[in-house]
Design an enzyme around this catalytic site. Structure first.
Site, PDB file in Angstrom:
ATOM      1  N   HIS A 119      35.308  36.384  43.639  1.00 48.10           N
ATOM      2  CA  HIS A 119      33.848  36.398  43.633  1.00 48.10           C
ATOM      3  C   HIS A 119      33.350  36.462  45.066  1.00 48.10           C
ATOM      4  O   HIS A 119      32.204  36.134  45.355  1.00 48.10           O
ATOM      5  CB  HIS A 119      33.300  35.147  42.956  1.00 48.10           C
ATOM      6  CG  HIS A 119      33.973  34.857  41.671  1.00 48.10           C
ATOM      7  ND1 HIS A 119      35.095  34.075  41.606  1.00 48.10           N
ATOM      8  CD2 HIS A 119      33.718  35.294  40.421  1.00 48.10           C
ATOM      9  CE1 HIS A 119      35.501  34.028  40.347  1.00 48.10           C
ATOM     10  NE2 HIS A 119      34.699  34.761  39.609  1.00 48.10           N
TER      11      HIS A 119
ATOM     12  N   GLY B 265      34.247  34.747  33.541  1.00 48.25           N
ATOM     13  CA  GLY B 265      33.011  35.455  33.840  1.00 48.25           C
ATOM     14  C   GLY B 265      33.193  36.954  33.696  1.00 48.25           C
ATOM     15  O   GLY B 265      34.306  37.476  33.772  1.00 48.25           O
ATOM     16  N   SER B 266      32.092  37.670  33.474  1.00 51.18           N
ATOM     17  CA  SER B 266      32.137  39.130  33.429  1.00 51.18           C
ATOM     18  C   SER B 266      32.080  39.695  34.841  1.00 51.18           C
ATOM     19  O   SER B 266      31.892  38.972  35.811  1.00 51.18           O
ATOM     20  CB  SER B 266      30.971  39.657  32.594  1.00 51.18           C
ATOM     21  OG  SER B 266      31.130  39.261  31.257  1.00 51.18           O
ATOM     22  N   GLY B 267      32.273  41.003  34.949  1.00 49.16           N
ATOM     23  CA  GLY B 267      32.257  41.661  36.248  1.00 49.16           C
ATOM     24  C   GLY B 267      33.653  41.897  36.791  1.00 49.16           C
ATOM     25  O   GLY B 267      33.801  42.455  37.873  1.00 49.16           O
ATOM     26  N   HIS B 268      34.658  41.466  36.031  1.00 47.66           N
ATOM     27  CA  HIS B 268      36.051  41.655  36.447  1.00 47.66           C
ATOM     28  C   HIS B 268      36.749  42.708  35.591  1.00 47.66           C
ATOM     29  O   HIS B 268      37.967  42.771  35.562  1.00 47.66           O
ATOM     30  CB  HIS B 268      36.817  40.340  36.339  1.00 47.66           C
ATOM     31  CG  HIS B 268      36.237  39.221  37.123  1.00 47.66           C
ATOM     32  ND1 HIS B 268      36.192  39.249  38.497  1.00 47.66           N
ATOM     33  CD2 HIS B 268      35.654  38.053  36.751  1.00 47.66           C
ATOM     34  CE1 HIS B 268      35.616  38.132  38.929  1.00 47.66           C
ATOM     35  NE2 HIS B 268      35.272  37.398  37.888  1.00 47.66           N
TER      36      HIS B 268
ATOM     37  N   ASP C  57      34.915  26.978  34.234  1.00 46.73           N
ATOM     38  CA  ASP C  57      35.869  27.207  33.144  1.00 46.73           C
ATOM     39  C   ASP C  57      36.555  25.903  32.739  1.00 46.73           C
ATOM     40  O   ASP C  57      36.730  25.623  31.555  1.00 46.73           O
ATOM     41  CB  ASP C  57      36.901  28.258  33.573  1.00 46.73           C
ATOM     42  CG  ASP C  57      36.259  29.612  33.811  1.00 46.73           C
ATOM     43  OD1 ASP C  57      35.663  30.152  32.862  1.00 46.73           O
ATOM     44  OD2 ASP C  57      36.333  30.122  34.943  1.00 46.73           O
TER      45      ASP C  57
END
Ligand code: ADP
Ligand code: ADP
Ligand code: MG
Ligand code: MG
Ligand code: MG
Ligand code: MG
Lengths: 330, 212, 330, 212
Positions: A220, A55-58, A111
């Site tokens: 998260h 996921g993005s945001g990392h 994932d």
């Protein structure tokens, strides 16, 4: 929400676009799939391709680790959400140099499912694929259920080791074995001091009361082992070291690699304050810090907090760590 | 025997998408309590895009295919594969069937359920969409084997879906992000169970309205 | 205050200690002054020494830029407070290789006074010193009073250029001229979305109301040009580009170096969202982005916000930029 | 003529330090309004450390030297050089003087004022410590030239320092961080003017109490 955003639905595309502009000398976007970032060095005929995704945001994870002797292709998901099977598949296809592809990702339901589907798709193309699933987060399940643990910042070491191994022209089983050993030798813990907000949602994902901290928090905001009163940095550092090392059985004299990452909104000086005590504590236990990274290496939007990862080393891992990489993040 | 024509039934997916989009904030709010608060966003994006692209005058088979492609190709996360496989397997099962009667529908939803269980491996009681899906499919089958009509079976399915959905309140999550909460996950609905109920209920309403 | 700290009075010493542990292969602490960080490469007989210094809380600035072909010594101040004259003096003495020392720092009252005093002290030792005072922050004073402007992230380019020039063995006047040209060619602007808190003080330094932003904010929260409603990222990027470029008179076709830095608590993906539009806008004005940095390069504790720096290039500056550096931050 | 002995006057700096430390939060709060909120922290750290290290039974000259060294060597910021030069120049001026009478004191504080103006280049009206310092030193000189005693002159200095301090409320800052605020800096005291007033007033009180 005091944030630099346009339409929240566009944030991932804009991030990838800006990222590839900023690092155009190292990476590019896949020709037809805007959710796949490729290293300029891929594909390399006869070499194993390294794929990851998440996921993005990392940021800088995952895209920031695409580069020379690191990851060859990264599948990019929505914020905090697994990439599509199609993106994993496109990533796999792009890096196949005939020697197979190692897909090295973190243990999250989405994932796992998307990689499983991508693998099916790629098999039809005759590409040999092996996977390693990172599960270094010690607080996400007891040691007896290691297969349930989430993958966190230890993935960075896994990628670096595997990328280095692949750069030597090693065959797929050797690259997979190196990646598996790297992650098997990793233990991580996160401590959360403040929550983060998904822009589409508009309010914090979870709460951390003022004066409290969440020990064992996930990337998260997944709840940790316990919520406790916020302690001085040195005590937090000691708790983090104790938790990861008690999950390891390491002989005195073992050399280790250490990664301290901010979660996004922690001032960088505080990461050094933490690291100062962490290294002291590790060495006080008779271990030797051979390699270390301190900075915002694997974040969670603007979460306040930090993670510690300790990887036990042997000569093979040490020589892999010494291989130079050229990726935006490392 | 009650039935609808496969051709022209593409619109049913648009009906479902409309209700999902309407419930975007609601679904995210439920997910926010014990998950990461994005279920409505993920679902609305996938279903909304599919509704824009599919041909309402085309077959349900094709519409299911479009929906599955969007979910698997553009949404990712858990919903991409879970609902993606659900609708892919429904579309495969329906195939070139021209007339959708109770038997065809029963077979289609059973295929969808097996698709999601195949990829997600969840069981009843894990506090997931499966807690809605299994009793709903079972209720449809039971109604048919009791000789009920298609519309009666759909009504039975709808009631079972709602009961299944509500059963998740008292469950402790065993899968997905919420599982980490253990006992703390008890006392709230599961977001996927709610969206699954919306999907099956709107199937029921939309088909019932079209039954000749 | 959700922070990783021990006694607030110890935060700077602990930061420096952790920093030197983490980067022991590049830097060390001065033998007798714990507030001076030295590059392992210094002193170099016959080479000009490069010194900088400034308040702490801007990590990786200033200490992170100590390294090979960058800064030779950094004087470290308390949080947001100039280093002592003694620390500047000790830094100067440590890097003197007989060819003089360039002290390259930012335009703040305390730094000006402390450098002035250090210079007096060092002159008694017969060390030749020249200074360049960075003043790249366009919103801190009108163009007609450039000497009043504060120095911000443009200092990083100034150090890189000067370090590169010094690495060629150039004499002090040439190093000073290069540093001066670098900073003369830089224009910066900051936008603040959220305040920061000095741990000793315990409450935010200043306020930014929810839904507002401070355009032209300084690195310590100094008020900017105006407070306005928070806009979409693309509009903010456009405003930032317009403000810095209107202060420059650059011919079409000019090549530029661009630095987008987070102020500490801005998620990294948002820096890329900003950069995406910033590069578009710069190129739309007929300029060419030759070099770019995007990340947390010069922060302000946990301030939410970002800065943009644009440096106009010529062939000499380009060849200086191309010199490889090995410092913790760059 | 009223005087004190230089030897044994080191304690005066401890008196001053005590009041500065007492006012730590107050000084930071004032600085927080238009500055960066650390003036009390900086001052308390410097004066506190000096008080711990100096010999109260030693000379005022030595105590001023210790204070100046701590400020210049350990505090940095603006206070390091500004007050550091003030006290260094006071110590230089006082030198080996054995008896501190009004003339010696006048010369000492004038030297301190010139020291800070030399490095900081502030003028009356810039909204800094200078707005306290200049009128206070002038008032002391004026009292002496009017034939007032040392203690009367100290009292005059104290009153002038307070008036000077209060004059900063109506000023717009021209120097330091607050200068960026322009008109927004009007309406609050200047932190340095307050600390300067504390220093001079405590000098007056502490010397007066010791005058033989
Ligand atoms: N293995 C699984 N099988 C079936 N459903 C699942 C499974 N894992 C999670 N779910 C469902 O997914 C829902 C969450 O979806 P969503 O919020 O969109 O994805 P994510 O958890 O990736 O944020 C849960 O409420 C649950 O019903
Ligand atoms: N050039 C100057 N000359 C005299 N006093 C000054 C000058 N610049 C600033 N000051 C004083 O310094 C005070 C601020 O001190 P402090 O808060 O400790 O330092 P900083 O501004 O570095 O945070 C101001 O209130 C003002 O009185
Ligand atoms: Mg999610
Ligand atoms: Mg979710
Ligand atoms: Mg200050
Ligand atoms: Mg101050």
């Amino acid at each position: 929400m005091q944030r630099f955003i346009n339409d929240p639905d566009d944030i991932v595309d804009e991030t990838v676009a800006g990222f590839v502009r900023a690092h155009h000398n190292m990476v590019r976007i896949h020709d037809t799939n805007p959710r796949v970032v490729l290293s300029h060095t891929t594909p390399k005929i006869g070499h194993v391709g390294i794929v990851t995704g998440g996921g993005s945001g990392h940021e800088p994870a995952f895209i920031g680790y695409a580069g020379k002797n690191m990851v060859d292709a990264v599948a990019v998901g929505e914020l905090f959400s697994s990439p599509t099977a199609k993106s994993f598949y496109d990533a796999i296809k792009s890096v196949d140099g005939g020697a197979g592809v190692a897909v090295l990702y973190g243990n999250y339901a989405g994932d796992n499912m998307n990689v499983k589907m991508a693998r099916k798709m790629a098999k039809k193309d005759g590409i040999t694929i092996e996977t390693v699933v990172a599960n270094d987060d010690v607080c996400s399940a007891p040691a007896s259920e290691r297969e349930k643990r989430r993958g966190v910042a230890g993935e960075i070491f896994m990628w670096k080791i595997a990328g280095a191994k692949a750069s030597t022209g090693a065959p797929l089983p050797d690259v997979i074995a190196a990646a598996q050993k790297a992650i098997d030798n990793c233990r991580s813990i996160g401590v959360g001091l403040g929550p983060c907000t998904l822009p589409q949602v508009g309010h914090p994902n979870f709460e951390i009361a003022s004066g409290k901290m969440e020990v064992g928090i996930g990337h998260h905001g997944e709840p940790g082992l316990r919520v406790e009163n916020l302690k001085p940095a040195n005590q937090i550092a000691e708790d983090m070291v104790r938790t990861v090392l008690e999950d390891h059985t390491l002989l005195k004299g073992t050399e280790v690699a250490v990664l301290v990452s901010g979660l996004g909104a922690t001032p960088i000086n505080e990461l050094y304050v933490l690291y100062n005590r962490i290294e002291q504590q590790i060495e006080a236990r008779g271990l030797k810090v051979h390699f270390q990274l301190v900075g915002n290496y694997f974040t969670s939007l603007e979460m306040v907090g930090a993670t510690l990862t300790v990887m036990a080393l042997d000569d093979d891992l040490k020589s892999c760590l010494a291989v130079e990489t050229a990726s935006p993040a490392l | 025997m009650q039935s609808i024509s496969n051709t022209g039934a593409g619109v049913i997916i648009q009906d479902i998408a409309a209700v999902i989009v309407e419930n975007k904030a609601h679904l995210s709010e439920i997910d926010g309590k014990i998950g990461d608060g994005d279920h409505g966003v993920n679902m609305a994006k996938g279903f909304g895009r599919a509704a824009d692209r599919l041909d309402p005058l085309g077959t349900l088979t094709d519409a299911l295919g479009v929906l599955s492609d969007v979910l698997m190709g553009e949404i990712g996360g858990s919903m991409g594969p879970l609902y993606g496989m659900t609708f892919a397997d429904m579309a495969d099962d329906l195939g070139t069937t021209e007339t959708i009667d109770a038997v065809a529908f029963a077979s289609m939803i059973r295929a969808g359920l097996e698709g999601v269980q195949d990829i997600g491996a969840a069981k009843v009681g894990d506090k997931t969409m499966i807690d809605t899906f299994v009793p709903a499919v079972d209720a449809f089958d039971a109604a048919i084997s009791q000789g009920k009509s298609f519309s009666e079976a759909l009504a039975a399915m709808k009631i079972a879906a709602e009961i299944g959905r509500d059963s998740t309140v008292d469950l402790v999550a065993k899968l997905g992000r919420a599982a980490r909460l253990g006992e703390r996950s008890r006392g709230t609905l599961d977001a996927g169970a709610v969206s699954c109920c919306i999907i099956l209920s709107t199937f029921a309403d939309s088909i019932t309205a079209r039954l000749s």
